[in-house]
Design an enzyme around this catalytic site. Structure first.
Site: not given
Length: 140
Positions: A79, A86, A7
């Protein structure tokens, strides 16, 4: 089996996903990282995971750079929203997946509402990663 969960900040969602996936099967090598790693864990993420018996307090918030030269069976981005980019992972990866979740650290409102968002996202991560585990690792 080696899995890297990515992430942006590596302080909340990826850490919870890391904790869940490791709890499903201790034989999986699970790591998490971020493109802009914060260097610390979100205390509310640690708290909501402790509530269900998973201790992530000893995890570290690492930069994705740490893992670029390694081989991975899965790299999974977590994400969520359209506002969030992302991270891309360039490396030796067999399978790339995206399992997106809202970022509860962006919740605004009362303490009760913010904690309810952490609980909601935690539970969604558990469900999403258990499904991933069942379909991609346990049956493999």
């Amino acid at each position: 089996m080696r899995v890297l969960i990515l992430c942006t900040g590596n302080s909340c969602r990826s850490q919870m996903a890391h904790g869940f996936l490791q709890s499903f099967d201790k034989n999986i090598e699970v790591y998490s990282a971020g493109t802009e790693a914060s260097g610390k864990l979100n205390t509310k993420a640690v708290e909501v995971m402790n509530e269900i018996g998973i201790d992530i307090s000893q995890h570290s918030s690492d930069s994705v750079q740490k893992y670029l030269g390694e081989k991975w069976d899965f790299v999974i981005t977590v994400c969520g929203g359209a506002n969030e980019a992302c991270p891309a992972f360039i490396g030796d990866v067999k399978h790339r997946l995206h399992i997106g979740f809202d970022d509860p650290s962006h919740a605004v409102g009362s303490d009760e509402f913010i904690m309810s968002e952490f609980h909601r996202v935690r539970d969604e991560i558990k469900d999403g990663f258990y499904k991933f585990y069942q379909e991609n690792i346990k049956e493999a």
